[in-house]
Design an enzyme around this catalytic site. Sequence first.
Site, PDB file in Angstrom:
ATOM      1  N   ASP A 262       1.583   4.289  -8.522  1.00  0.00           N
ATOM      2  CA  ASP A 262       1.989   3.601  -7.298  1.00  0.00           C
ATOM      3  C   ASP A 262       1.520   2.144  -7.310  1.00  0.00           C
ATOM      4  OD1 ASP A 262       2.961   3.725  -4.502  1.00  0.00           O
ATOM      5  OD2 ASP A 262       0.865   3.286  -4.042  1.00  0.00           O
ATOM      6  N   GLU A 304       5.678   2.126 -10.754  1.00  0.00           N
ATOM      7  CA  GLU A 304       6.404   1.657  -9.567  1.00  0.00           C
ATOM      8  C   GLU A 304       6.286   0.132  -9.499  1.00  0.00           C
ATOM      9  OE1 GLU A 304       6.778   1.281  -4.848  1.00  0.00           O
ATOM     10  OE2 GLU A 304       4.831   1.428  -5.804  1.00  0.00           O
TER      11      GLU A 304
HETATM   12  C1  GLC Z   1       4.267   2.090  -2.694  1.00  0.00           C
HETATM   13  C2  GLC Z   1       4.923   3.201  -1.908  1.00  0.00           C
HETATM   14  C3  GLC Z   1       4.993   2.823  -0.469  1.00  0.00           C
HETATM   15  C4  GLC Z   1       3.591   2.535   0.030  1.00  0.00           C
HETATM   16  C5  GLC Z   1       2.866   1.518  -0.870  1.00  0.00           C
HETATM   17  C6  GLC Z   1       1.394   1.463  -0.567  1.00  0.00           C
HETATM   18  O1  GLC Z   1       5.015   0.936  -2.665  1.00  0.00           O
HETATM   19  O2  GLC Z   1       6.202   3.471  -2.431  1.00  0.00           O
HETATM   20  O3  GLC Z   1       5.594   3.832   0.292  1.00  0.00           O
HETATM   21  O4  GLC Z   1       3.671   2.025   1.331  1.00  0.00           O
HETATM   22  O5  GLC Z   1       2.977   1.860  -2.223  1.00  0.00           O
HETATM   23  O6  GLC Z   1       0.694   2.509  -1.183  1.00  0.00           O
END
Ligand code: GLC
Length: 617
Positions: A262, A304
């Site tokens: 993430d 991500e």
């Molecule tokens: C990522 C997740 C999102 C979250 C962020 C903070 O971008 O996809 O939903 O708010 O991380 O952890």
Amino acid sequence: MKNRKDAENIYLKRLERHHDELRWLYMELYDNSSMFAELTESMEHFYRERSQDLKALDLSRESSQDWYRQNDMLGMMFYIDNFAGNMKGVRDRLDYLEQCNVNYVHLMPFLASPKGRSDGGYAVSDFRKVREDLGSMEDLESLTAACHKKGIYVCMDFVMNHTSEDHEWARKARQGDGEYMSRYFFFDSDYIPGLYERTVPQVFPTTAPGNFTWLPDAGHYVMTTFYPYQWDLNYKNPRVFNEMMYNFLYLTNRGIDIVRIDAVPYIWKELNTQCRNLRQVHTIVRMMRIISEIVCPGVLLLGEVVMEPEKVTPYFGTVEKPECHMLYNVTTMATTWHTVATRNVGLLRKQLDIVNGLPKEYVFLNYLRCHDDIGWGLDYGTLLGEGLRERSHKAYLNRYFQGLEGGSNSRGELYNADPVTGDARFCGTTASMCGIEKAASGQDGEAMERAVRLDVTLHAYMFMQSGIPVLYSGDEVGQENDYRYKEDPDKADDSRYIHRGAMDWKRVERIADKTSVPARIFDSLGQLEKIRKAEKVFSGRADTWTIDTFDPGVLCIGRACDGEKILGIFNFSEFDRTAWIKETDGIYTDLISGEKRKAEEVPVPAYGFLYLKRESG
Ligand code: GLC
């Protein structure tokens, strides 16, 4: 594996292959050999603890490196509570997932996270504990084992940029324990935070402005890039890196196949920078890759990185020194919706050509939408050449998808509208953005017909891209926006919940009525999924390219593999159009209707599509 000796040898071989590079990278970052020794010792411990079944999976995946690049890969993402109440509920629904042809499930964050301060689970208070209402670690293990029995891979989020303010480390830091304060970014005045604020952009400008939070009880500021209750971890501290790697290995040992890292671009911070994509982030991801290749080589890393393409692709690393196995095809996703709103495929073609030109080792995760908002990260340089300016075009897209402009039938809401920059992102389910919600509320049969067609066409187009398609659960039956989040004070401020509604199982029941909207979508997707599984042109080995159709609203994608070839033709406009292509290499079969035809001057109905396969011989 025959005996312990064999297992040890396998481990030692893997370690030998990677040890020097791992040590080099670690020392470069931390220059701390005792912490490095601790890391390698712990890695061995996690290897020993790894179950025989998982070790066997590791071995078979190591020997067929292509295992995740096959044309049968189809993902689905969901929140466990929304989908089936809890982990046991998910186990009971595995047959449904099979019916959806899904062999990869992304279980959205399920670790312990304080209610009301969880950001959808992205604020973890204990990396070794499942959120109580969802189950236990044992339930997770039995769920992953049940999935593996059915050939389903399991993906989970590893939220490594921050912890919840309720995490044990954060609680100790808050009480003034220096050792734990050094695991975060603490400042006793606003001087340094002020310096950071000069260069660090804001992630949630309206829902959580600023990058620091004042803690009155502790008399300190703490860095909080996301929500104030998500405290950024300080990876300059090797203790943080080591402990988080132990958490990572602990979780993969529970049977996780795919780890979604993430918010990975954010994990290293330096003053006078944007604190995004810094070189040290890549060192850390490369180390993670090496650690997993030594301890659990069957595990995939999914990064991500919701950013522009130049920033995304470096996270694949190089072919010799890879970092992530998979990354989100985020620019393509945003450009797809731009294409829906403009009925002009020019920018999308350019974007697809960029992706298609990348090495085949790079696997993208394709999606029409996920649990997050759609940010309008488009190639504005190119759009400017067509007279479209960033600010006004974003405003148009946001108005279009709210159903306010451009003959739109979409429904949805803005997200984090920034009054300073005029920027805003967008939230809505695929079905609602395609017009299904509006047509249903107006009981307009013709409009529904068109909306369903667009919805199915977008999926057909997504399946044609190179990479792994991932559905958001509910999209397979055309689930609409859910406005009930507004009644929940914990969610009301965050419009992303509009498309995170609970799975509507009543809608699923309607699949039995073949004329219903859910059935039409479900059956059409099922047909496409079967085609995708049957045809090898959909594998990761295939060549993928775009073809000019000489109609601005019509996109044509070609795929070829081992002499086989399929064309996908997609009409993004609400009018019947013709793809003025001229593929004179044989007779083609329309894979949906079964008809034979030439791939020349192909008529495509409004919002419709064709899959044409060249006859062999
Ligand atoms: C990522 C997740 C999102 C979250 C962020 C903070 O971008 O996809 O939903 O708010 O991380 O952890």
